[in-house]
Motif scaffolding. Structure first.
Motif, PDB file in Angstrom:
ATOM      1  N   ILE A   1      -6.695   5.105  -3.593  1.00 36.95           N
ATOM      2  CA  ILE A   1      -7.397   3.874  -3.985  1.00 36.95           C
ATOM      3  C   ILE A   1      -8.651   4.324  -4.726  1.00 36.95           C
TER       4      ILE A   1
ATOM      5  N   TYR B   1     -12.246   2.618  -6.261  1.00 37.15           N
ATOM      6  CA  TYR B   1     -13.120   1.457  -6.442  1.00 37.15           C
ATOM      7  C   TYR B   1     -14.158   1.759  -7.516  1.00 37.15           C
TER       8      TYR B   1
ATOM      9  N   LEU C   1     -16.308   0.608   0.928  1.00 37.60           N
ATOM     10  CA  LEU C   1     -16.009   1.402   2.120  1.00 37.60           C
ATOM     11  C   LEU C   1     -16.628   0.788   3.375  1.00 37.60           C
TER      12      LEU C   1
ATOM     13  N   ALA D   1      -7.097  -0.735   3.176  1.00 40.09           N
ATOM     14  CA  ALA D   1      -7.648   0.592   2.866  1.00 40.09           C
ATOM     15  C   ALA D   1      -7.605   1.507   4.085  1.00 40.09           C
TER      16      ALA D   1
ATOM     17  N   VAL E   1      -9.025  -6.497   2.547  1.00 39.35           N
ATOM     18  CA  VAL E   1      -8.953  -5.284   1.730  1.00 39.35           C
ATOM     19  C   VAL E   1      -9.358  -4.068   2.565  1.00 39.35           C
ATOM     20  N   GLY E   2     -10.347  -4.262   3.443  1.00 38.75           N
ATOM     21  CA  GLY E   2     -10.774  -3.188   4.340  1.00 38.75           C
ATOM     22  C   GLY E   2      -9.635  -2.699   5.224  1.00 38.75           C
TER      23      GLY E   2
ATOM     24  N   MET F   1       0.802  -1.214   0.000  1.00 33.87           N
ATOM     25  CA  MET F   1       0.000   0.000   0.000  1.00 33.87           C
ATOM     26  C   MET F   1       0.840   1.271   0.000  1.00 33.87           C
TER      27      MET F   1
ATOM     28  N   HIS G   1      -4.065   2.705   4.540  1.00 38.97           N
ATOM     29  CA  HIS G   1      -3.807   3.688   3.485  1.00 38.97           C
ATOM     30  C   HIS G   1      -4.420   5.046   3.861  1.00 38.97           C
ATOM     31  N   TYR G   2      -5.661   5.028   4.307  1.00 40.78           N
ATOM     32  CA  TYR G   2      -6.345   6.272   4.642  1.00 40.78           C
ATOM     33  C   TYR G   2      -5.677   6.956   5.836  1.00 40.78           C
TER      34      TYR G   2
ATOM     35  N   ILE H   1      -9.296   7.963  -0.837  1.00 41.50           N
ATOM     36  CA  ILE H   1     -10.145   6.849  -1.261  1.00 41.50           C
ATOM     37  C   ILE H   1     -11.282   7.407  -2.119  1.00 41.50           C
TER      38      ILE H   1
ATOM     39  N   ILE I   1     -14.269  -0.890   5.991  1.00 39.01           N
ATOM     40  CA  ILE I   1     -13.092  -0.122   6.417  1.00 39.01           C
ATOM     41  C   ILE I   1     -13.293   0.386   7.844  1.00 39.01           C
TER      42      ILE I   1
END
Length: 225
Positions: free
Chosen positions: A95, A97, A137, A117, A113-114, A89, A120-121, A127, A140
């Motif tokens: 990101i 989607y 989302l 993410a 994946v959550g 990441m 990353h956030y 996002i 997450i």
């Protein structure tokens, strides 16, 4: 060079039906078109890796869609998506989607994946999502234990659009309701009209008509980083 990670679905049908589905091509291609025009790199990934299912690839009057789909490097990427377990990441600034009904059956409740993410956030990443993309989302959860959505204003494909599209009885769940229950605020405009909501580093678009504007909003946010 800025770089965007694009996670797409591996689920090739509409819910549990046998109707061909996956990622809705124009929502992917119109954003990629904007990224290409702004010299922003991207990788396409999926939970399992490998060839990702697309639909909406035969819309004659959509020149942007046809141009991106006809690009050899795009075809290589969509046919050889990177498994999410192999994604680093820290390589990415955002990101994105794309929508399509497929992700309601995998990315919408995928904790791995959550978690990626969320990391990353929390490290300053952006996002973005369009149409059914905001379903990604839902899983997450931030390190505080709060869902990302709890403090965010978002939009996504609406109940009315599901009815118009004839999918209301086949979808695994109604995205509008799921977001309205979890997000700080869910908004929508008339069916099939453009709506993009930018809430700090979260960008969401309502429907296919909003894909180009989501791409533009993403580029604008990336320029601020």
């Amino acid at each position: 060079m800025k770089k965007v990670l694009i996670p797409v679905t591996n689920h090739a049908t509409l819910g549990s039906t046998d109707q061909a589905n996956g990622t809705y091509a124009p929502e992917l291609t119109h954003v990629i078109h904007v990224l290409n025009n702004n010299r922003i790199a991207f990788d396409i990934a999926s939970i399992e890796g490998g060839k990702a299912p697309l639909y909406g690839t035969d819309i004659a009057e959509d020149e942007v869609n046809n141009q991106v789909l006809g690009d050899e490097s795009f075809q290589t990427q969509i046919n050889n998506t990177v498994p999410m377990t192999q994604v680093n990441m820290s390589d990415y600034d955002a990101i994105f989607y794309p929508g399509g009904f497929g992700l309601l059956s995998d990315l919408a409740d995928n904790d791995m994946v959550g978690k990626l993410a969320a990391q990353h956030y929390e490290s300053g990443g952006i996002i973005a999502a369009v149409c059914h993309g905001p379903a990604a989302l839902l899983p997450i959860t931030l390190s505080s234990g709060e869902p990302l959505l709890a403090s965010k204003s978002v939009t996504a494909f609406t109940r009315e659009e599901e009815v118009d599209f004839g999918t209301i009885n086949d979808i695994p769940f109604l995205l509008e309701e799921a977001l309205a229950r979890k997000a700080a605020k869910y908004s929508k405009v008339q069916p099939w009209n453009e709506l993009v909501i930018v809430d700090e580093r979260v960008i969401t678009g309502q429907n296919p008509a909003s894909a180009h504007a989501v791409g533009e909003a993403l580029v604008k946010q990336l320029a601020k980083q």
